[in-house]
Design a protein around this motif. Sequence first.
Motif, mmCIF file in Angstrom:
data_model
loop_
_atom_site.group_PDB
_atom_site.id
_atom_site.type_symbol
_atom_site.label_atom_id
_atom_site.label_comp_id
_atom_site.label_asym_id
_atom_site.label_seq_id
_atom_site.Cartn_x
_atom_site.Cartn_y
_atom_site.Cartn_z
ATOM 1 N N LEU A 14 30.696 11.220 41.091
ATOM 2 C CA LEU A 14 32.051 10.680 41.096
ATOM 3 C C LEU A 14 32.036 9.257 40.549
ATOM 4 N N PHE A 15 31.071 8.463 40.979
ATOM 5 C CA PHE A 15 30.920 7.102 40.453
ATOM 6 C C PHE A 15 30.757 7.133 38.931
ATOM 7 N N ALA A 16 29.912 8.034 38.427
ATOM 8 C CA ALA A 16 29.686 8.149 36.987
ATOM 9 C C ALA A 16 30.970 8.532 36.256
ATOM 10 N N VAL A 17 31.721 9.465 36.830
ATOM 11 C CA VAL A 17 32.985 9.890 36.235
ATOM 12 C C VAL A 17 33.972 8.722 36.210
ATOM 13 N N MET A 18 34.090 8.006 37.318
ATOM 14 C CA MET A 18 35.043 6.900 37.412
ATOM 15 C C MET A 18 34.699 5.779 36.441
ATOM 16 N N LYS A 19 33.415 5.578 36.220
ATOM 17 C CA LYS A 19 32.978 4.531 35.293
ATOM 18 C C LYS A 19 33.309 4.914 33.856
ATOM 19 N N GLN A 20 33.168 6.200 33.542
ATOM 20 C CA GLN A 20 33.401 6.666 32.173
ATOM 21 C C GLN A 20 34.877 6.986 31.919
ATOM 22 N N SER A 21 35.621 7.291 32.969
ATOM 23 C CA SER A 21 37.043 7.644 32.858
ATOM 24 C C SER A 21 37.847 6.824 33.871
ATOM 25 N N PRO A 22 38.250 5.611 33.513
ATOM 26 C CA PRO A 22 38.954 4.729 34.454
ATOM 27 C C PRO A 22 40.223 5.318 35.058
ATOM 28 N N VAL A 23 40.788 6.347 34.431
ATOM 29 C CA VAL A 23 41.984 6.983 34.983
ATOM 30 C C VAL A 23 41.733 7.486 36.405
ATOM 31 N N VAL A 24 40.509 7.918 36.701
ATOM 32 C CA VAL A 24 40.217 8.469 38.035
ATOM 33 C C VAL A 24 40.275 7.366 39.090
ATOM 34 N N ALA A 25 39.649 6.230 38.788
ATOM 35 C CA ALA A 25 39.686 5.096 39.717
ATOM 36 C C ALA A 25 41.121 4.619 39.915
ATOM 37 N N ASP A 26 41.887 4.580 38.833
ATOM 38 C CA ASP A 26 43.279 4.136 38.893
ATOM 39 C C ASP A 26 44.102 5.063 39.787
ATOM 40 N N PHE A 27 43.914 6.362 39.616
ATOM 41 C CA PHE A 27 44.643 7.356 40.417
ATOM 42 C C PHE A 27 44.272 7.238 41.894
ATOM 43 N N MET A 28 42.988 7.043 42.174
ATOM 44 C CA MET A 28 42.540 6.926 43.565
ATOM 45 C C MET A 28 43.036 5.633 44.201
ATOM 46 N N LEU A 29 42.980 4.552 43.426
ATOM 47 C CA LEU A 29 43.346 3.233 43.943
ATOM 48 C C LEU A 29 44.837 3.131 44.243
ATOM 49 N N THR A 30 45.632 3.933 43.543
ATOM 50 C CA THR A 30 47.085 3.870 43.720
ATOM 51 C C THR A 30 47.595 5.093 44.487
ATOM 52 N N THR A 31 47.649 6.222 43.833
ATOM 53 C CA THR A 31 48.282 7.414 44.401
ATOM 54 C C THR A 31 47.581 7.925 45.663
ATOM 55 N N VAL A 32 46.248 8.089 45.587
ATOM 56 C CA VAL A 32 45.529 8.644 46.740
ATOM 57 C C VAL A 32 45.542 7.651 47.899
ATOM 58 N N ALA A 33 45.316 6.376 47.598
ATOM 59 C CA ALA A 33 45.328 5.352 48.649
ATOM 60 C C ALA A 33 46.708 5.257 49.304
ATOM 61 N N ASP A 34 47.775 5.388 48.493
ATOM 62 C CA ASP A 34 49.135 5.361 49.045
ATOM 63 C C ASP A 34 49.370 6.544 49.987
ATOM 64 N N ALA A 35 48.867 7.706 49.595
ATOM 65 C CA ALA A 35 49.012 8.896 50.450
ATOM 66 C C ALA A 35 48.294 8.692 51.778
ATOM 67 N N ARG A 36 47.137 8.060 51.734
ATOM 68 C CA ARG A 36 46.388 7.746 52.960
ATOM 69 C C ARG A 36 47.188 6.791 53.848
ATOM 70 N N ARG A 37 47.738 5.771 53.228
ATOM 71 C CA ARG A 37 48.483 4.767 54.004
ATOM 72 C C ARG A 37 49.716 5.375 54.669
ATOM 73 N N MET A 38 50.286 6.389 54.017
ATOM 74 C CA MET A 38 51.493 7.036 54.563
ATOM 75 C C MET A 38 51.149 8.216 55.472
#
Length: 199
Positions: free
Chosen positions: A89-113
């Motif tokens: 997952l780390f390797a994917v996130m490093k090569q495809s920043p879209v994954v980190a962006d999605f997790m940092l925003t959408t997934v994290a927001d879902a967790r907070r809610m």
Amino acid sequence: MNAKAYLGDIIGGSIMLRESRVIAKLLKSHPDDQQWLQAIVDENILQKPSVHSAKRMASTVRKRIEPLGEAFWADLEVAQDELANQLLLFAVMKQSPVVADFMLTTVADARRMYREALRLDDWHEFIDSRFRVIEGLEKYSTASIQKIGSNIFKILADAGFLESGRSKKLKNIYLQPELTDWCNQFDCTHILNAMEGAR
């Protein structure tokens, strides 16, 4: 950032644990182009039904893990599955920043809610918001955008953040200490923050 750099080779597939271990072992031998093709095509070390699928998968995995170096390949080969999936997952996130962006925003927001699951609409809403800021994203077809979203859900499921790519139910996950070490080694605190916020 342009779309090519933002998406990387995310359309190439999910985490592919077994195949990634095989490619890591091959990379440790530092193959030249001929040796690479011999292993992937002639020997079919990935055990794929067609040459095209073998070459495509090998290329995707190589782009993700080759830049991380021999020590990473060695860890990946011997790590327990849970850690190995987090390393990939780390390797994917490093090569495809879209994954980190999605997790940092959408997934994290879902967790907070305190939501129980993600929705397909979460991906559409997220990527729609990126069309304004990621140059060239509008050139990708609807089918490609859909495939990228599907792969991201599968990746999150493979890494243990979701119950499955289909249900998209959020799961609690323990991040392995070795993962933190690799994030620190490559100065990727944003990736670690994205994983922490999404777990």
